[in-house]
Design a protein around this motif. Structure first.
Motif, short mmCIF file in Angstrom:
data_model
loop_
_atom_site.label_atom_id
_atom_site.label_comp_id
_atom_site.label_asym_id
_atom_site.label_seq_id
_atom_site.Cartn_x
_atom_site.Cartn_y
_atom_site.Cartn_z
N GLU A 58 -23.34 2.17 2.57
CA GLU A 58 -24.45 2.37 3.71
C GLU A 58 -25.09 1.38 4.59
OE1 GLU A 58 -24.23 4.92 5.41
OE2 GLU A 58 -22.33 6.62 4.54
N GLU A 59 -26.20 0.97 3.40
CA GLU A 59 -27.53 0.41 3.60
C GLU A 59 -27.62 -0.41 2.84
OE1 GLU A 59 -30.92 2.22 5.45
OE2 GLU A 59 -30.73 3.81 4.69
N TYR A 60 -29.08 -1.97 2.84
CA TYR A 60 -29.67 -1.98 1.36
C TYR A 60 -31.22 -1.52 2.07
CZ TYR A 60 -25.88 -5.29 0.45
OH TYR A 60 -24.48 -5.77 -0.01
N SER B 192 -28.38 -9.07 -8.38
CA SER B 192 -29.30 -9.69 -9.67
C SER B 192 -29.33 -11.34 -9.33
CB SER B 192 -28.33 -9.22 -10.95
OG SER B 192 -29.30 -9.45 -11.69
N ARG B 193 -27.86 -11.75 -8.87
CA ARG B 193 -27.67 -12.78 -8.97
C ARG B 193 -28.82 -13.88 -7.95
NH1 ARG B 193 -21.04 -15.34 -9.02
NH2 ARG B 193 -22.57 -17.28 -8.61
N ASN C 286 -37.53 -6.89 -2.91
CA ASN C 286 -36.36 -5.94 -4.11
C ASN C 286 -35.85 -5.45 -3.22
OD1 ASN C 286 -36.14 -4.30 -6.10
ND2 ASN C 286 -37.43 -3.09 -5.26
N ILE C 287 -34.23 -5.44 -3.53
CA ILE C 287 -33.37 -5.07 -2.75
C ILE C 287 -32.18 -3.82 -3.41
CG2 ILE C 287 -31.42 -5.45 -1.21
CD1 ILE C 287 -31.78 -8.94 -1.57
N GLU C 288 -32.47 -2.22 -3.11
CA GLU C 288 -31.70 -1.39 -3.10
C GLU C 288 -30.82 -0.54 -2.29
OE1 GLU C 288 -34.52 1.58 -4.04
OE2 GLU C 288 -35.64 0.77 -5.57
N PRO C 289 -29.30 -1.32 -2.24
CA PRO C 289 -27.88 -0.90 -1.76
C PRO C 289 -28.01 0.91 -2.13
CG PRO C 289 -27.52 -2.00 -4.10
CD PRO C 289 -28.78 -1.75 -4.37
#
Length: 378
Positions: free
Chosen positions: A303-305, A144-145, A80-83
């Motif tokens: 800023e970060e992932y 998302s891709r 799971n990645i949240e920018p």
């Protein structure tokens, strides 16, 4: 008694003694060679559990290899990645309330000169809001891709290696996404600037009347200069207006504005009339306060992932069929003894044959009649 053991009066005794010596020597050398020579041992574990795999990894990290039953694994099943975007993109500076405030009563050309940032401030902050939205849409669409695509690897990776791989993929993804996004933005800037399209704020070209006595008031356009830079020669002309920037286009002005001004209300709202402006909501970031908005945009305003990786889910998706590891084994006396026992029967036959051959050759040479002896006898 001991002396009698080494007295050989007959051929058969010689053969027996030589047989015993050969057999003893061969067994001794085989024992030394087998018992003290390092051996590479390979061990296979069928369908190990996660806890078993972690134990094996601690003990045999350099040689452990596990094959996955599922080669392609969806990223979304274990990642799971949240920018986290720069706080400017969630601040009051892109809100309608702030933009209405800087626009005020309108008639900006009557209230401010063209080189005052407040003259084009509404356009600058509208563009800042658009840049934030565009970068967020681009990043979210790209992530998302990625998450709906597949991580392909035939081998089970350790947790540290998996994290390294994900970091490399994210860095490559950010680089390609940033380049793609900036190429479009720069193309738009070049098209507008090269064609010298007049800004609606009249910050790059202005109307100049040719004659004050003409009924039709014919006018022509003239380029605006900022310091020694002429908008007719370069669309990127800017100059400082306090600590903010003004220039040929509001886009170029906001891109060249320094970040520190957004942390100081006296810089951006010198009159202090906008009382609801809360500068404390902007937190310190990885970007230096002397950085320009353009440098932040080059990083897609990120800023970060924040990544959340579940190694357990990855392991369950991989479902390793088996794991192999190797180790070096030395001083295996028991195995050597077992091997000698299995070889003993064959060695007995071989050494017996060798003993007979050596004794027969010895007896043949010993009993062979020499020509010199015959001459002496005659």
């Amino acid at each position: 008694m001991i002396k009698n053991l080494f007295i050989c009066n007959t051929e058969q005794r010689i053969i027996n003694r030589l047989h015993f010596i050969f057999l003893l020597l061969i067994l001794y050398f085989i024992f030394l060679f087998s018992a003290f020579k390092p051996k590479l041992v390979t061990v296979q574990i069928i369908k190990p559990s996660l806890s078993k795999y972690k134990d094996l990894l601690q003990e045999h990290s350099y040689s452990l290899q596990c094959s996955c039953s599922q080669i392609s694994i969806p990223y979304e099943t274990f990642l799971n990645i949240e920018p986290h975007f720069h706080d400017l993109c969630s601040s009051q500076f892109i809100s309608d309330e702030w933009i209405h405030y800087v626009y005020g009563e309108g008639h900006l050309s009557r209230r401010f000169s063209f080189d005052d940032y407040r003259y084009s401030a509404p356009g600058q902050f509208l563009l800042l809001s658009s840049l934030c939205k565009l970068s967020q849409e681009k990043v979210n669409h790209t992530l998302s891709r990625l998450l709906t695509s597949y991580f392909i690897n035939s081998r089970l990776l350790s947790e540290n290696l998996l994290i390294e791989q994900i970091e490399i993929i994210l860095n490559q993804l950010q680089s390609t996404t940033s380049n793609s996004f900036l190429n479009i933005i720069n193309l738009i800037r070049e098209i507008i600037g090269s064609n010298m399209i007049m800004s609606t704020w009249s910050t790059n070209w202005e109307y100049v009347t040719e004659s004050a006595f003409s009924d039709y008031l014919p006018v022509h356009t003239a380029p605006v200069s900022y310091g020694e830079c002429n908008c007719g020669l370069s669309f990127k002309c800017t100059q400082s207006s306090g600590d903010m920037m003004s220039g040929c286009y509001p886009l170029e002005s906001i891109l060249q504005t320094k970040l520190y001004c957004f942390y100081d209300q006296n810089c951006i709202d010198s009159n202090g009339n906008f009382t609801s402006l809360n500068m404390s909501t902007l937190e310190k970031s990885q970007f230096n306060l002397d950085s320009t908005i353009e440098s932040i945009l080059n990083n897609l305003m990120i800023e970060e992932y924040k990544t959340n990786l579940s190694y357990e889910n990855y392991f369950n998706q991989c479902q390793p069929l088996s794991c192999l590891y190797t180790y070096i084994k030395t001083h295996d006396v028991t195995q050597t003894i077992i091997s000698l026992i299995s070889l003993y029967g064959g060695l007995v036959i071989i050494t017996r044959c060798l003993s007979i051959i050596f004794v027969k050759i010895y007896e043949y040479k010993k009993n062979r009649i020499k020509p010199e002896t015959l001459q002496q006898n005659t």
